[in-house]
Design a protein around this motif. Structure first.
Motif, PDB file in Angstrom:
ATOM      1  N   UNK A  37       0.817  -1.145   0.012  1.00 41.52           N
ATOM      2  CA  UNK A  37       0.011  -0.041  -0.134  1.00 41.52           C
ATOM      3  C   UNK A  37       0.874   1.321  -0.100  1.00 41.52           C
ATOM      4  N   UNK A  38       0.317   2.348  -0.528  1.00 45.33           N
ATOM      5  CA  UNK A  38       0.909   3.562  -0.649  1.00 45.33           C
ATOM      6  C   UNK A  38       1.516   3.994   0.829  1.00 45.33           C
ATOM      7  N   UNK A  39       0.606   3.853   1.759  1.00 46.87           N
ATOM      8  CA  UNK A  39       0.713   4.185   3.113  1.00 46.87           C
ATOM      9  C   UNK A  39       2.165   3.565   3.699  1.00 46.87           C
ATOM     10  N   UNK A  40       2.425   2.581   3.419  1.00 52.26           N
ATOM     11  CA  UNK A  40       3.549   1.718   3.897  1.00 52.26           C
ATOM     12  C   UNK A  40       4.865   2.393   3.264  1.00 52.26           C
ATOM     13  N   UNK A  41       4.917   3.536   2.503  1.00 57.78           N
ATOM     14  CA  UNK A  41       6.238   4.217   2.185  1.00 57.78           C
ATOM     15  C   UNK A  41       6.408   5.365   2.807  1.00 57.78           C
ATOM     16  N   UNK A  42       5.533   5.592   3.691  1.00 55.50           N
ATOM     17  CA  UNK A  42       5.582   7.273   4.432  1.00 55.50           C
ATOM     18  C   UNK A  42       6.833   7.157   5.263  1.00 55.50           C
ATOM     19  N   UNK A  43       7.341   6.184   5.887  1.00 55.11           N
ATOM     20  CA  UNK A  43       8.494   6.365   6.643  1.00 55.11           C
ATOM     21  C   UNK A  43       9.833   6.639   5.739  1.00 55.11           C
ATOM     22  N   UNK A  44       9.595   5.943   4.880  1.00 54.27           N
ATOM     23  CA  UNK A  44      10.834   6.246   3.688  1.00 54.27           C
ATOM     24  C   UNK A  44      10.739   7.346   3.321  1.00 54.27           C
ATOM     25  N   UNK A  45       9.472   8.037   3.009  1.00 48.55           N
ATOM     26  CA  UNK A  45       9.601   9.358   2.237  1.00 48.55           C
ATOM     27  C   UNK A  45      10.078  10.650   3.451  1.00 48.55           C
ATOM     28  N   UNK A  46       9.676  10.144   4.579  1.00 48.27           N
ATOM     29  CA  UNK A  46       9.766  11.292   5.780  1.00 48.27           C
ATOM     30  C   UNK A  46      11.384  11.032   5.893  1.00 48.27           C
ATOM     31  N   UNK A  47      12.112   9.877   5.992  1.00 46.65           N
ATOM     32  CA  UNK A  47      13.468   9.968   6.097  1.00 46.65           C
ATOM     33  C   UNK A  47      14.220  10.673   5.131  1.00 46.65           C
ATOM     34  N   UNK A  48      13.768  10.628   3.808  1.00 49.24           N
ATOM     35  CA  UNK A  48      14.371  11.250   2.585  1.00 49.24           C
ATOM     36  C   UNK A  48      14.249  12.587   2.919  1.00 49.24           C
ATOM     37  N   UNK A  49      13.240  13.172   3.107  1.00 47.06           N
ATOM     38  CA  UNK A  49      12.681  14.341   3.376  1.00 47.06           C
ATOM     39  C   UNK A  49      13.872  15.194   4.602  1.00 47.06           C
ATOM     40  N   UNK A  50      14.012  14.451   5.640  1.00 47.60           N
ATOM     41  CA  UNK A  50      14.900  14.650   6.797  1.00 47.60           C
ATOM     42  C   UNK A  50      16.290  14.834   6.275  1.00 47.60           C
ATOM     43  N   UNK A  51      16.603  13.865   5.502  1.00 45.83           N
ATOM     44  CA  UNK A  51      18.155  13.683   4.985  1.00 45.83           C
ATOM     45  C   UNK A  51      18.099  15.077   3.937  1.00 45.83           C
ATOM     46  N   UNK A  52      17.281  15.262   3.054  1.00 48.80           N
ATOM     47  CA  UNK A  52      17.513  16.182   1.945  1.00 48.80           C
ATOM     48  C   UNK A  52      17.412  17.633   2.717  1.00 48.80           C
ATOM     49  N   UNK A  53      16.768  17.910   3.863  1.00 45.72           N
ATOM     50  CA  UNK A  53      16.535  18.924   4.604  1.00 45.72           C
ATOM     51  C   UNK A  53      18.104  19.143   5.128  1.00 45.72           C
ATOM     52  N   UNK A  54      18.644  18.414   5.722  1.00 48.01           N
ATOM     53  CA  UNK A  54      20.096  18.553   6.428  1.00 48.01           C
ATOM     54  C   UNK A  54      21.016  18.707   5.276  1.00 48.01           C
ATOM     55  N   UNK A  55      20.715  18.283   4.245  1.00 46.19           N
ATOM     56  CA  UNK A  55      21.856  18.563   2.963  1.00 46.19           C
ATOM     57  C   UNK A  55      21.717  19.884   2.417  1.00 46.19           C
ATOM     58  N   UNK A  56      20.489  20.296   2.614  1.00 46.45           N
ATOM     59  CA  UNK A  56      19.966  21.877   2.310  1.00 46.45           C
ATOM     60  C   UNK A  56      20.821  22.903   3.115  1.00 46.45           C
ATOM     61  N   UNK A  57      20.753  22.360   4.579  1.00 42.78           N
ATOM     62  CA  UNK A  57      21.396  23.258   5.381  1.00 42.78           C
ATOM     63  C   UNK A  57      22.795  23.346   5.243  1.00 42.78           C
ATOM     64  N   UNK A  58      23.459  22.214   4.800  1.00 44.98           N
ATOM     65  CA  UNK A  58      25.047  22.051   4.713  1.00 44.98           C
ATOM     66  C   UNK A  58      25.377  22.816   3.471  1.00 44.98           C
TER      67      UNK A  58
END
Length: 76
Positions: A37-58
């Motif tokens: 189900x699409x809902x099963x991927x929300x954790x992965x998407x959140x992890x990537x969002x947090x990762x890319x936010x960190x890279x943006x700050x750097x």
């Protein structure tokens, strides 16, 4: 020399952003083509969002370091 360090930092950040985008593409493909189900991927998407936010700050910090170094060099 700050500029050399910062250029290496920029290259590292660019590589990590590229990997993050690839991961998001893989998640999207799994969401649209996979059996889960699409809902099963929300954790992965959140992890990537947090990762890319960190890279943006750097990235912003590294660019600011380059601008600061240029401003200081012009004063000399």
């Amino acid at each position: 020399m700050i500029m050399t360090k910062t250029m290496f930092d920029l290259d590292d950040i660019a590589t990590k952003i590229h990997c993050g985008v690839n991961a998001i593409n893989a998640i999207y493909e799994a969401m649209t083509e996979g059996a889960s189900s699409v809902e099963s991927f929300t954790d992965g998407l959140l992890a990537m969002k947090l990762f890319l936010d960190e890279q943006d700050e750097k990235l912003r910090a590294a660019v600011e370091d380059l601008f600061k170094e240029q401003r200081e060099a012009k004063k000399k």
